[in-house]
Design an enzyme around this catalytic site. Sequence first.
Site, mmCIF file in Angstrom:
data_model
loop_
_atom_site.group_PDB
_atom_site.id
_atom_site.type_symbol
_atom_site.label_atom_id
_atom_site.label_comp_id
_atom_site.label_asym_id
_atom_site.label_seq_id
_atom_site.Cartn_x
_atom_site.Cartn_y
_atom_site.Cartn_z
ATOM 1 C CB SER A 22 1.861 2.723 7.445
ATOM 2 O OG SER A 22 2.174 1.910 8.559
ATOM 3 C CB SER A 65 -0.222 0.406 10.280
ATOM 4 O OG SER A 65 -0.232 1.808 10.294
ATOM 5 C CE LYS A 72 4.718 -0.698 7.975
ATOM 6 N NZ LYS A 72 3.699 -0.390 9.001
#
Lengths: 537, 501
Positions: B162, B186, B67
């Site tokens: 996210s 997330s 990420k």
Amino acid sequence: MIFNVRTCGIQTSLLWKLKGKLSFWPSTCGLREIFTFNCALGKPQEKWKHWISVVGLEVHAQIKTNSKLFSGSANKFASPANSLVSLFDCAIPGTLPVLNKHSIEAAILTALALNCNVNLISEFDRKHYFYADMPAGYQITQQRIPLAVDGHLDFAVFSPAVHKVPYKKQSKIKQLQLEQDSGKSLHEESSFGSLIDLNRAGVGLMELVFEPDLKDGEEAVACVSELVRILEFLGTCDCKMEEGSLRVDANVSVHKAGDNFGTRTEIKNLNSLRALSRSIDYEISRQIAVLENGGKIINETRGYDPQLKTTLSMRDKEEKQDYRYMPEPNLLPLNLLELKLHPSDFRARIPVLPEQQRTVLMNKYQLSLETTIQLVNGGNIGYFEDVMGALPDLPVKKVCSLLLTDMLGLLHKDERTIHQCPVHPRRFAEVVELVKNKTITHAASQNLLSILYRGDKRKPKQVVEEEGWAMINDSKKLEAICQQILSSNPKAVASFRAGKTKVFKSLSAHLNKECNNKYDMGEATQTLRRLLQERVE
Amino acid sequence: MLQQLKNGGCSVQELYVQCLNRVQMIKSLNAYITVTNKISQIQLEESAQRYLKGIPRPIEGIPIAVKDNFCTKNIKTTCASRMLENFIPTYNATVVQRLLDSGAILMGKTNMDEFGMGSGTTESIFGPTRNIWGSHVIQKLNTNFKESFSSPPDDFFIAGGSSGGSAVAVASGSCTVALGSDTGGSVRNPASYCGVVGFKPSYGSLSRYGLIPLVNSMDVPGILARTVGDCRSAFDIIKGWDPKDSTTLQRPLNKSKLKRTSAKLSKLCVGIPKEFHCPGLSSEVSDAWRDVMDLLENCGIRVVQVSLPHTSYSIACYSVLNPCEVASNMARYDGLRYGYRATGKNLNSTESLYAATRSQALNQIVRGRILAGNYFLLKENYDKYFVQALKLRRLIYEDYVKLWSTGVDLLLTPVTLSDAPLFSEFNQKDSRAQSADQDYCTQPANMAGIPALSLPVRMSKRNLPLSIQLMAPHFDDETLLDVAELVEKELNFPQPTFKET
């Protein structure tokens, strides 16, 4: 690498923001105030006497450790700009603080030396404000639960120019907290921007918050001086005010007897004892003048200008700061026992501190407070103890007067400290012993010290013998000398008879010369007076 | 896969090329922000060498994605924000470093909501990430399903967030394992929507050093993979004390209960907290949940109904604590040392420079939270909001502590309230309302710091994945993984397979 903050236009506003970190001031600010108050400040007026001034100090002492409080960067003064900056120090995203154990140890030691209660668990907080030299936008400090609380510092106030007699004083310490130092902003009027040096950013500080229980600049200086001695004894701060490793803020207010404390102002970042003393005294006078003239004191931050010798408001358009404190989530509570840092283990590591030294000296040698202050505060105690230990039963008053008056006088002239004294304590002791045994006079001992100081390698006794400085213990001879002086000064004797007793001084001068340091001058003067009285009668 | 690499069934180069092809195939889904070709090549060569010499490291040659809020040395780390659009860290996050040191090959950095603020991977300056399920990609390439529901041409199913980029990267098979970060769900949320395993370990079991923070006291690096086993392999490599993160656990994690109690499943007790039967829970998720309960019972595990009374306060509590830490963490983005800096004639003071930089480079959600956080932390508000929220957090935490003390070993709950919503549906709500829906089931685990895992169960009527969540006591990550693996075996979730082109 130097961070160029901005290439245009930013300078003036940054100057305003810079608070006390500037070594110069924009030439236009505060001029009106100076004109208003300088006229009133010449001498404190009689009617000001019913004002009571209150001073509280906040001291930031950089912890003497190899690395910073939360990062591995070195902690060194005067290194090339931005050469001691780790990722954490410049707030690179994703970096985390790791507490330096040595900093905690230094702070515990300091806290105990200052009679504080050490909290076994303390916590870190973030204090937020935007500032170009505060990279993270917040400072990690200890606001709610500091490392230590409720201490006190005992010290003696003695500046012969102000008070003939010294007195003792205590200032209470509200808390001792660990926190990060900021970086430095550098501004040059000619340059087109502001430069930031982050070498200092993240250096560990002990912030000491004192209660407002001092009354003027003199007491503040005495308090800070004592603190400096203690920190130097402990080795937890090098206390170089000129380098900024010890910085003082002073809160000042005035009120009338019986009233509550007045509104206070804060003088920021005082970096010398002189500035501390002068700025406080100026600020007290300024506040009284404002109030006497019907004005009001505003709670504000002020800076001290050493050139103008005044404090200046550093107010800007900004409203009151709200630091939006928040617990630091990246550090666990500081649990001393878990870290195996038991405060009780530290007590043994505290050396004999100045206050204790003074008390010991007073009791051991029956010295006056004034003398002990001179010995301890001046750093002369080591030499003194060496002298006293060199030979048995030395007269302590004689040692003190020769050391504190004559020897220090010689050193002072050459801008040397006692640690650079070329006369070995043993030799010094021998000189005192010669006086004690009435081998030489006090005056001769002064000369003797002087030639030893200049590098004479002979033993004191040998000097006395070879130079023929031995005291003559012969009252017959002394009487003869006195009689001779009186006989060769008939005018003076006549004046004395007429009541002009002042002439004895000039006769004494003759006596001094004739005795040539070889007679006990106390006895000589007595003899002269006796013989003069006999003649007059 | 590792087995194939080791026994020579597939070379690291072959595997890499396959994954790189996959990256190209899913380009339209926008899972990756940066594809790290050049750096991968260097890693690849070393991997190949090591296999030749017979000294492979634990996951030698396994492709991973990370990420874009984990710092990666010499590789852009943007947080999907204009603020860090060109930020190139000089260091690797600890978890990234540990994976690379174990032989992983980095495929790229994945898309996310700006600074992790969002639950759909729709708030990225690089555009939203689309779910692979219901997309034209899966229609074209999947060989598993004959019929497949597809999104309308001008719409798409969200990936969740996210860490949506990481979830799609894994679901599409462009990497074996991906790192995400989980502050309120997330990792688990996109895992649930994308049909992969999403593991949020215990707070303190993984280092946060190098993870650009959202809420320091809740952030945990998370792992996304197709199987629980892959999650575990990655977890074993990255877990453990890091001297650079003071909040990591110094002792090892607890041993698995299954190993402690001589592997008798009947000794385990799984709780079903009634508060998770919440309004808005779709019948499909509810059914899947019930089916897994039955499955557990059939395995001999005791299933009991329990209560976590403060669950519904979690989101309210989060909506205070999150902005406070955000406001604080974002204070460093001033444009002076790194990141975006505004330019213009009118910037004649430090304040105006700060203001312009921050309003130009941070999106509205981020700025909104900064504003709210600073408001909550004001001296006069601190006790009213921040302290109250901390007390509430303590109550939520204590709910769990009490529950474990009654002999419950694990909890089984939904992860998300439904299968993946369409972007058009999702986008109708504002960020706070989205969070209230999306984080309802996942957020409490972050409040309590406990490990939690999202596990795909089956497909919904729309042919989208449905998942459930398992939670375990703090530092009982091993028990969680053991039970998850067991359930996974029973469920046999149909992972998509792809025609190679």
